[in-house]
Write an enzyme that holds these catalytic residues in place. Structure first.
Site, PDB file in Angstrom:
ATOM      1  N   LEU A 132       0.827  -1.198   0.000  1.00  0.00           N
ATOM      2  CA  LEU A 132       0.000   0.000   0.000  1.00  0.00           C
ATOM      3  C   LEU A 132       0.866   1.253   0.000  1.00  0.00           C
ATOM      4  O   LEU A 132       0.587   2.214  -0.725  1.00  0.00           O
ATOM      5  CB  LEU A 132      -0.933  -0.012   1.215  1.00  0.00           C
ATOM      6  CG  LEU A 132      -1.759   1.250   1.441  1.00  0.00           C
ATOM      7  CD1 LEU A 132      -2.696   1.504   0.271  1.00  0.00           C
ATOM      8  CD2 LEU A 132      -2.551   1.139   2.739  1.00  0.00           C
ATOM      9  N   ASN A 133       1.919   1.267   0.808  1.00  0.00           N
ATOM     10  CA  ASN A 133       2.788   2.433   0.859  1.00  0.00           C
ATOM     11  C   ASN A 133       3.607   2.590  -0.422  1.00  0.00           C
ATOM     12  O   ASN A 133       3.909   3.710  -0.843  1.00  0.00           O
ATOM     13  CB  ASN A 133       3.713   2.353   2.079  1.00  0.00           C
ATOM     14  CG  ASN A 133       2.947   2.397   3.385  1.00  0.00           C
ATOM     15  OD1 ASN A 133       2.678   1.355   3.986  1.00  0.00           O
ATOM     16  ND2 ASN A 133       2.571   3.581   3.816  1.00  0.00           N
ATOM     17  N   HIS A 186      -6.887  -0.465  -0.765  1.00  0.00           N
ATOM     18  CA  HIS A 186      -5.556  -0.786  -1.269  1.00  0.00           C
ATOM     19  C   HIS A 186      -5.566  -0.833  -2.795  1.00  0.00           C
ATOM     20  O   HIS A 186      -4.644  -0.335  -3.454  1.00  0.00           O
ATOM     21  CB  HIS A 186      -5.100  -2.148  -0.731  1.00  0.00           C
ATOM     22  CG  HIS A 186      -4.701  -2.136   0.701  1.00  0.00           C
ATOM     23  ND1 HIS A 186      -3.705  -2.951   1.207  1.00  0.00           N
ATOM     24  CD2 HIS A 186      -5.157  -1.420   1.762  1.00  0.00           C
ATOM     25  CE1 HIS A 186      -3.580  -2.742   2.496  1.00  0.00           C
ATOM     26  NE2 HIS A 186      -4.455  -1.823   2.862  1.00  0.00           N
ATOM     27  N   TYR A 242     -12.036   5.590   6.264  1.00  0.00           N
ATOM     28  CA  TYR A 242     -11.352   5.105   5.077  1.00  0.00           C
ATOM     29  C   TYR A 242     -11.804   5.785   3.792  1.00  0.00           C
ATOM     30  O   TYR A 242     -11.078   5.752   2.793  1.00  0.00           O
ATOM     31  CB  TYR A 242     -11.436   3.575   4.983  1.00  0.00           C
ATOM     32  CG  TYR A 242     -10.260   2.964   5.707  1.00  0.00           C
ATOM     33  CD1 TYR A 242      -9.009   2.884   5.099  1.00  0.00           C
ATOM     34  CD2 TYR A 242     -10.367   2.543   7.020  1.00  0.00           C
ATOM     35  CE1 TYR A 242      -7.913   2.381   5.765  1.00  0.00           C
ATOM     36  CE2 TYR A 242      -9.274   2.039   7.702  1.00  0.00           C
ATOM     37  CZ  TYR A 242      -8.045   1.964   7.062  1.00  0.00           C
ATOM     38  OH  TYR A 242      -6.940   1.483   7.740  1.00  0.00           O
ATOM     39  N   HIS A 401     -11.675  -3.863   7.128  1.00  0.00           N
ATOM     40  CA  HIS A 401     -11.642  -2.868   8.199  1.00  0.00           C
ATOM     41  C   HIS A 401     -12.958  -2.798   8.963  1.00  0.00           C
ATOM     42  O   HIS A 401     -13.142  -1.915   9.805  1.00  0.00           O
ATOM     43  CB  HIS A 401     -11.283  -1.495   7.627  1.00  0.00           C
ATOM     44  CG  HIS A 401      -9.874  -1.413   7.140  1.00  0.00           C
ATOM     45  ND1 HIS A 401      -8.792  -1.501   7.989  1.00  0.00           N
ATOM     46  CD2 HIS A 401      -9.358  -1.279   5.895  1.00  0.00           C
ATOM     47  CE1 HIS A 401      -7.667  -1.406   7.290  1.00  0.00           C
ATOM     48  NE2 HIS A 401      -7.984  -1.286   6.018  1.00  0.00           N
ATOM     49  N   ARG A 426      -4.224   1.285  17.307  1.00  0.00           N
ATOM     50  CA  ARG A 426      -3.067   1.489  16.445  1.00  0.00           C
ATOM     51  C   ARG A 426      -2.373   2.800  16.787  1.00  0.00           C
ATOM     52  O   ARG A 426      -3.029   3.795  17.069  1.00  0.00           O
ATOM     53  CB  ARG A 426      -3.510   1.521  14.973  1.00  0.00           C
ATOM     54  CG  ARG A 426      -2.383   1.597  13.968  1.00  0.00           C
ATOM     55  CD  ARG A 426      -2.903   1.693  12.539  1.00  0.00           C
ATOM     56  NE  ARG A 426      -1.835   1.522  11.571  1.00  0.00           N
ATOM     57  CZ  ARG A 426      -1.985   1.639  10.248  1.00  0.00           C
ATOM     58  NH1 ARG A 426      -3.185   1.912   9.756  1.00  0.00           N
ATOM     59  NH2 ARG A 426      -0.963   1.473   9.434  1.00  0.00           N
ATOM     60  N   GLU A 651     -18.351  28.007  39.408  1.00  0.00           N
ATOM     61  CA  GLU A 651     -18.750  27.082  40.483  1.00  0.00           C
ATOM     62  C   GLU A 651     -20.271  26.942  40.518  1.00  0.00           C
ATOM     63  O   GLU A 651     -20.916  27.127  41.549  1.00  0.00           O
ATOM     64  CB  GLU A 651     -18.206  27.559  41.836  1.00  0.00           C
ATOM     65  CG  GLU A 651     -16.696  27.671  41.867  1.00  0.00           C
ATOM     66  CD  GLU A 651     -16.160  28.141  43.209  1.00  0.00           C
ATOM     67  OE1 GLU A 651     -16.969  28.248  44.161  1.00  0.00           O
ATOM     68  OE2 GLU A 651     -14.955  28.399  43.303  1.00  0.00           O
TER      69      GLU A 651
END
Length: 720
Positions: A132-133, A186, A242, A401, A426, A651
């Site tokens: 994916l990266n 992806h 996503y 996911h 994560r 208060e």
């Protein structure tokens, strides 16, 4: 002839992927006119100029996310892309030289790469730990190459195209072709990467594989991604977090195709599905811009992220001006150096009184590419900073996911998350935490049913936490009515999450006279035999009071269970209740919230907190309120109130007590449910149908009648 014309056309038009020559010229003319465009330009220029004349490292890949080599390669593709933009704006060859020098290093490195040493998935990367990266790298590096294409000699182009790009494209479309063809975020990134490189290198074969799959049969590829992942109204099946991530490659590749293949009319595909997807994604955010954490999600991500800057700026130039987008763009406080970015900067400079909040509204989306796989409702009441949003999820699973959370409920109020969803476990890009990947607790806890606000049967997750099984089914909406913001109702059912058990839940989001907002939650469950039912409410805040006595496990705590996420819950306190109304109040920021629960027969109540069995401290410590009962057929009736205020500076507190005095279930069978709630001495009466949802059907209970699937009365009058 068309196959011959594409390369010749594209070669004559570089740059073509990110912007064209004419667009670059138009952009250049506005650099000093509009402050936001000027600031965005100066920021990029200062970042790139810091690298001019320096040797940029292109290291041998070895580290996971967060490690040096991972972060260096990410920085490299951003640096090349930005430098390519500057080359087109300034005409200064030093920017093209910077890109060329980096690309020539990749041309040497990439053909030598094999499976990344930190790879753990079935789709390992070469430059990065996951493919994916690598796809991210292709997207941005492909645009960078195109932006400086005209500065290269023919031999340099061949070296770069054969060295830097070919090995990566071949790896995707041959070795990882099943992954490349996957209908998934992806796959969107992979297709965009290969397609943008194809346009940049005048390679029709690459573009066709990107559009129609590695076999070019249309069963996969970018067109199939546009058809398969969105519902007809723009809901993205993996959830709002996503869609944020996938919207970037969708828009960047579509933008390149609009320039290179205008005959595709890509932005008009499926009735402008990309526009619908963007607007739907924005409606799935809280008033602070954070995406609702359905399925795997990091709660910190909001609409100021780079993905949304990119999509909004492109959408503005394609679909036209939009006041809602202008609100978001102002909060983003930066624009792309593009035609759309310049137009937005001009609009912001020329517009007074841009609204402070996106124009949120009640929306309901269907799920599935045909719109027949359940859906999700976002019920809203209030305006501006006082907006409240009730989220009711009855979708399909959400691919890899997705979470096991059919008929889940979440509540947001005044920008705060009240009834919470854990999201994902994560620490993205933190090397020490499992290499920045999803943690084991993401599967073991965060995606399990007990981590949500829906029914758990026999301490087992829905579908036994089996993703393949969960993907086969979806919940179904039974009816809804959102025509009146003071009386909003949605009902849905789930018949497959637990074998031979029928789940049916109805949410009423009401505003009663006097302005008090309440949620009436009716959850029916029917089974042939007795089961243990747990209904959790994950909440955010400090417990203020209860109307029942509980035993606090202060000296020794135990986990609530052994499996399916229960092993991560400390049992902090518990109570036994019988034939009563249980009530507890908590404080979140400066507002009080109460949950009043009808208890029929015997039940237990647990106060839990995540952290048991978490030796690595991977989970946030968050509380929950869980109602447990044993039965075959039963109904959970809960009233959730938003009330009062608290001012620690002055208060002072007001209206800090629940107004709910009594909950009664007057009738509950297969045909109808009738519930009465006494609130401040006045009766709220709700009647609903459990089988006949026709708007024309007439029904009756004792002395009153109604038409349609539901009716709501307050103090003897129809609530409206």
């Amino acid at each position: 002839m068309c196959s011959i014309c594409l390369p010749l056309f594209a070669a004559a038009q570089h740059p073509v992927t990110f912007f064209t020559r004419s667009e670059a010229a138009e952009l250049k003319s506005g650099i000093n006119k509009y402050p936001l465009l000027t600031d965005s330009y100066q920021e990029i220029r200062s970042q790139v100029d810091a690298w001019i004349g320096k040797d940029v490292d292109v290291p041998q890949p070895k580290d996971p996310a967060g490690g040096y080599t991972h972060e260096r390669h990410k920085a490299n593709y951003t640096l090349m892309f930005n430098s390519g933009i500057l080359y087109n704006i300034t005409g200064d060859a030093k920017y093209a030289t910077l890109v060329k020098n980096i690309l020539l290093k990749y041309a040497v490195l990439n053909p030598t790469l094999k499976k990344h040493p930190q790879a753990t998935s079935s789709s390992p990367g070469h430059i990065f730990w996951q493919a994916l990266n690598d796809a991210n790298w292709l997207v941005y590096t492909g645009m960078a190459y195109d932006l400086v294409y005209n500065s290269f000699s023919a031999s340099e182009r061949k070296t770069i195209e054969d060295g830097a790009f070919k090995s990566e494209v071949d790896y995707f479309t041959k070795d990882l072709k099943n992954w490349f063809n996957l209908i998934h975020n992806h796959g969107v990134w992979a297709c965009a990467g290969v397609g943008i490189v194809g346009i940049a290198t005048n390679n029709k074969d690459y573009v066709d594989m990107a559009l129609y799959g590695s076999e070019k049969n249309g069963k996969s590829g970018f067109m199939a991604q546009m058809d398969g992942l969105f519902s007809p109204d723009g809901y993205y099946t993996e959830g709002p977090y996503y869609v944020r991530y996938a919207i970037l490659p969708y828009y960047l590749f579509a933008n390149a195709l609009q320039h290179a293949r205008p005959e595709l009319k890509i932005f008009q595909h499926r009735n402008s599905i990309l526009q619908k997807a963007l607007l739907a994604g924005l409606q799935q955010t809280n008033i602070d811009g954070t995406f609702f954490p359905l399925n795997d999600a990091l709660k910190e991500k909001d609409f100021t992220s780079n993905e949304l800057v990119t999509a909004i700026d492109i959408a503005w130039s394609v679909y036209g001006a939009d006041k809602g987008l202008l609100t978001v763009a102002k909060k983003q406080d930066k624009v792309l150096l593009s035609k759309g970015g310049a137009a937005i900067a001009a609009a912001i400079a020329g517009t007074k009184d841009i609204p402070a909040y996106y124009p949120y509204k009640t929306v309901e989306y269907v799920d599935g590419n045909k719109g027949d796989e359940g859906g999700v409702s976002f019920l809203r009441n209030g305006k501006g900073k006082d907006l409240s949003t009730l989220v009711f999820k009855y979708t399909a699973h959400g691919l890899s996911h997705g979470h096991f959370d059919k008929l889940n409920l979440n509540l947001f109020d005044k920008g705060n998350e009240i009834l919470t969803d854990y999201g994902s476990a994560r620490f993205i890009s933190v090397e020490q935490k499992y290499g920045g990947r999803y943690l084991p607790e993401n599967t073991a806890y965060a995606s399990q049913t007990i981590a949500h606000n829906t029914l758990v049967v026999d301490e087992a997750s829905q579908f036994n936490a089996d993703e393949k099984l969960g993907e086969q089914f979806h919940a179904d909406k039974l009816f809804s009515d959102v025509s009146n913001d003071k009386v909003q109702v949605v009902a849905a059912k789930e018949d497959n999450a637990y074998k031979n058990i029928h789940l049916q839940r109805t949410e009423y989001f009401l505003q009663i006279p006097g302005g008090r907002k309440i949620v009436l939650d009716v959850f029916n469950v029917n089974a042939a035999g007795e089961h243990q039912y747990d209904l959790p409410f994950q909440y955010s805040g400090n417990l203020i009071s209860t109307n029942f006595k509980y035993n606090y496990n202060g000296s020794q705590q135990q986990a609530l269970g052994k499996n399916n996420g229960y092993q991560y819950l400390w049992k902090e306190a518990e109570a036994s209740v019988k034939d009563s109304m249980a009530q507890f109040t908590f404080l979140n920021h400066r507002t009080f919230y109460s949950i009043s629960s009808l208890i029929k027969g015997e039940a237990k109540i647990f106060f839990t907190r995540t952290g048991a069995g978490d030796a690595d401290f991977n989970l946030r410590r968050e509380p929950a309120y869980i109602i447990r009962t044993n039965a075959a057929n039963t109904a959970f009736v809960n009233v959730i109130e938003i009330h009062g205020s608290f001012d620690p500076k002055a208060e002072f507190s007001a209206d800090s007590y629940s107004a709910v005095q009594k909950i009664e279930l007057l009738q509950n069978d297969n045909d109808i449910t009738v519930a009465a709630v006494t609130i401040g001495g006045k009766q709220l009466l709700v009647a609903q149908c459990n089988k006949d949802f026709s708007k024309q059907s007439k029904h009756s209970y004792t002395t009153f009648n109604w038409t349609g699937p539901y009716a709501v009365w307050y103090d003897g009058k129809t609530l409206q």
